[in-house]
Write a protein that holds these residues in place. Sequence first.
Motif: not given
Length: 74
Positions: A11-20, A1-3, A55-63, A65-70
């Motif tokens: 983050p969406s303009p109304s707040g929250g972030r989609r997770v896939s 896996m490459t990513s 949550l902060d492991d780049g091998r598992w999660i890619e954040w 368009g914004g800072r992690a945890h924002q």
Amino acid sequence: MTSAPIVVHRPSPSGGRRVSVHQHGRDEILGTAYSDHDLVVFLAAAGVQDPDSILDDGRWIEWRGGRAHQWSAA
């Protein structure tokens, strides 16, 4: 896996972030998270063992368009 298999989108303009998650050869939207807690709940439901620890492991999660945890729009 490459990513990372889990993507927290910008983050969406109304707040929250989609997770896939990429599993079984396709991307699946888990929902919109409004906090780290929401993200952990989504990941646990998707079968991730000990989701708090990745949550902060780049091998598992890619954040994207914004800072992690924002969770609100900048």
